[in-house]
Design an enzyme around this catalytic site. Structure first.
Site, PDB file in Angstrom:
ATOM      1  N   LYS A 265       0.828  -1.205   0.000  1.00 58.61           N
ATOM      2  CA  LYS A 265       0.000   0.000   0.000  1.00 58.61           C
ATOM      3  C   LYS A 265       0.863   1.255   0.000  1.00 58.61           C
ATOM      4  O   LYS A 265       1.944   1.240   0.580  1.00 58.61           O
ATOM      5  CB  LYS A 265      -0.837   0.046   1.284  1.00 58.61           C
ATOM      6  CG  LYS A 265      -2.034  -0.857   1.288  1.00 58.61           C
ATOM      7  CD  LYS A 265      -2.841  -0.639   2.558  1.00 58.61           C
ATOM      8  CE  LYS A 265      -4.024  -1.578   2.599  1.00 58.61           C
ATOM      9  NZ  LYS A 265      -5.000  -1.368   1.531  1.00 58.61           N
ATOM     10  N   ARG A 339     -10.720 -10.869   1.535  1.00 52.68           N
ATOM     11  CA  ARG A 339     -11.647 -11.820   0.921  1.00 52.68           C
ATOM     12  C   ARG A 339     -11.084 -13.242   0.968  1.00 52.68           C
ATOM     13  O   ARG A 339     -11.842 -14.205   0.942  1.00 52.68           O
ATOM     14  CB  ARG A 339     -11.967 -11.371  -0.515  1.00 52.68           C
ATOM     15  CG  ARG A 339     -10.777 -11.325  -1.420  1.00 52.68           C
ATOM     16  CD  ARG A 339     -11.049 -10.543  -2.703  1.00 52.68           C
ATOM     17  NE  ARG A 339     -11.046  -9.098  -2.483  1.00 52.68           N
ATOM     18  CZ  ARG A 339     -11.299  -8.199  -3.421  1.00 52.68           C
ATOM     19  NH1 ARG A 339     -11.590  -8.570  -4.650  1.00 52.68           N
ATOM     20  NH2 ARG A 339     -11.271  -6.910  -3.149  1.00 52.68           N
TER      21      ARG A 339
END
Ligand code: BES
Ligand code: ZN
Ligand code: ZN
Length: 485
Positions: A265, A339
């Protein structure tokens, strides 16, 4: 927090908090004016600026009358925030507070009372977890309450419940505000164990060995870049002496820190990533709260916990991993890790627990934040009745959810050339929906599942800090939902 009902205004003692709603008549004309020596006061509603949480203090003899302006919106969330802000910003006034006089006929008495008590309590929250002078000693309220249409018994029940809700919210906030170097899978596991012991429900903590042995390969894959072993937390709450009651399965994303992994990130967005266990925190909090309040509903919770770090063994973009369901997954972006761990937890829940409904909560996508901002969480699922109940609970609690579709064509984005599916779509579109569509592949065609993407609502600007901090979002939403069903 102690409270007692004051039936006669002449018996009101000490400093008084007087919430003022939009329909307030001039003070001097109110029935309370004589008892509180307000008959000479010329204050009108116009004297307040329009904003809520505005405070005016009047001095009448020995006593302070603290007027607290309520906003136009009088749902429980808005009311809680008003009282929370008041308590946070006016600690010295709070110390001497002995009574609250409620005179707002247009607001439902119970909503007003429970919101006020919950807000006053949470308003004492101090996010300075590692400050030498963190305020530990909380004000021990003993408040005389003047309010119409509430019995002594009801007051006592509302007070006890408000205190439980407030305490759980603060415990959830503590968990979320804990930085990544000071929390791990063990921290959440210990929290769950201690909570279960104290409130008499069941917690099973499964370690990395169990995770591997049982084929939870997606959790294992995310954990591979970490020195701290993952944990799979299972909580069970069963009400006593309740016959047939619905069973709800809760699943929460527990990433204790999300660097993004090798798909790392940018640092500006990484600074908030200690909050990536917001779904886990909401689920842990909700089960504790259900046990504290002895809700007549059965709960089973699955919380996969790991951090998402960068190391020699970390999964790489392009790797193909396995999963508990047996499906292979091409991981094209290691930052779409939530997920992956949810896929295993949802699949475990659907295969083994047979709940009537499954609800997962996760700080899952930046796309949810881009589409709804901080005002609502993104809702998806396959059972309109469940979705409607969650939307209604969101409206009632003020912790709103807003629906998005899971149409078949979105699945096209998840087709992989080498594996059963890939973990991201490659187009910059509908990110929160693609994530929901990915999760849907793992619910074993369960008939009643909802996914709540809380990336925008779990961590935000509040009165508790200069920077973003925990909101405890989800606890009151789920409580409202569970109470309604
Ligand atoms: N934890 C993040 C999502 C997030 C974003 C939470 C902002 C809170 C605030 C999640 O793991 C993530 O990084 N998702 C990616 C997915 C993408 C790579 C498909 C995202 O949304 O950018
Ligand atoms: Zn991520
Ligand atoms: Zn994440």
């Amino acid at each position: 927090m102690k409270t007692h009902l004051v039936k006669n205004l002449d018996d009101i003692q000490g400093d008084v908090l007087l919430p003022v709603s939009e329909e307030m008549k001039p003070l001097a004309e109110q029935p309370i004016a004589k008892s509180l020596s307000l008959h000479n006061q010329t204050l009108f509603l116009d004297d307040f600026e329009s904003s809520d949480s505005e405070v005016r203090t009047l001095y009448t003899g020995e006593r302070r009358i603290i007027l607290l302006k309520l906003g136009k919106n009088t749902n429980s969330d808005a009311l809680i925030k008003t009282f929370r802000r008041f308590a946070k910003k006016n600690a010295p006034l709070l110390k001497n507070l002995s009574s609250i006089v409620f005179t707002s006929p247009s607001i439902d008495s119970k909503t007003l009372l429970s919101s006020a008590l919950c807000g006053l309590k949470v308003g004492e929250y101090d996010g300075g977890l590692y400050k030498q002078n963190r305020s530990e000693s909380k004000t021990d309220f003993d408040l005389g309450i003047y309010i119409e249409n509430i019995s002594e018994q009801e007051l006592s029940e509302i007070c006890i419940k408000a205190e439980h809700v407030a305490e759980v919210q603060m415990r959830v906030m503590d968990l979320m505000n804990t930085p990544g170097n000071r929390k791990s899978a063990d921290t959440l596991a210990d929290w769950a164990n201690e909570s279960a012991k104290k409130w008499a429900y069941e917690a099973d903590i499964f370690d990395l060995g169990w995770i591997k042995d049982n084929g939870m390969l997606a959790i294992e894959a995310v954990n591979r870049g970490s020195e701290t072993p993952a944990k799979f937390i299972v909580l069970r709450y069963k009400p006593e002496n309740v016959g047939n009651c619905p069973k709800v399965g809760l699943v929460g994303k527990g990433i204790t820190y999300d660097t993004g992994g090798l798909s790392i990130k940018p640092s500006d967005s990484m600074i908030y990533m200690k909050s990536d266990m917001g779904g886990a925190a909401a689920v842990l909090g909700t089960v504790e709260l259900a046990a504290r309040l002895a809700l007549p509903i059965e709960l089973v919770a699955a919380v996969p916990v790991t951090d998402n770090l960068v190391d020699a063994l970390a999964i790489k973009p392009g790797d193909v991993i396995g999963s508990y369901s047996g499906k292979s997954i091409e991981v094209l972006n290691t930052d779409a890790e939530g997920r992956l761990i949810l896929a295993d937890a949802l699949n475990w829940m659907a295969k083994h627990e047979n709940p009537d409904h499954i609800i997962d909560l996760a700080t899952l996508t930046g796309a949810a934040v881009r589409s709804l901002g901080y005002s609502a969480a993104a809702l998806m699922g396959n059972d309109q009745t469940l979705l409607d109940s969650l939307i209604a609970a969101g409206e009632e609690s003020g912790e709103r959810v807003w629906p998005f579709p899971l149409w078949d064509e979105y699945f096209d984005e998840l087709k992989s050339d080498v594996a059963d599916l890939r973990n991201i779509g490659l187009k910059p579109i509908a990110g929160q929906i693609i994530a929901g569509k990915f999760l849907e592949q793992f619910i074993e065609n369960h008939k009643s599942w909802a996914h709540i993407d809380i990336a925008g609502t779990a961590f935000g600007d509040t009165e508790f800090g200069r920077n973003k901090n925990a909101t405890a979002y989800g606890v009151r939403l789920l409580l409202q939902y569970l109470e309604n069903i």
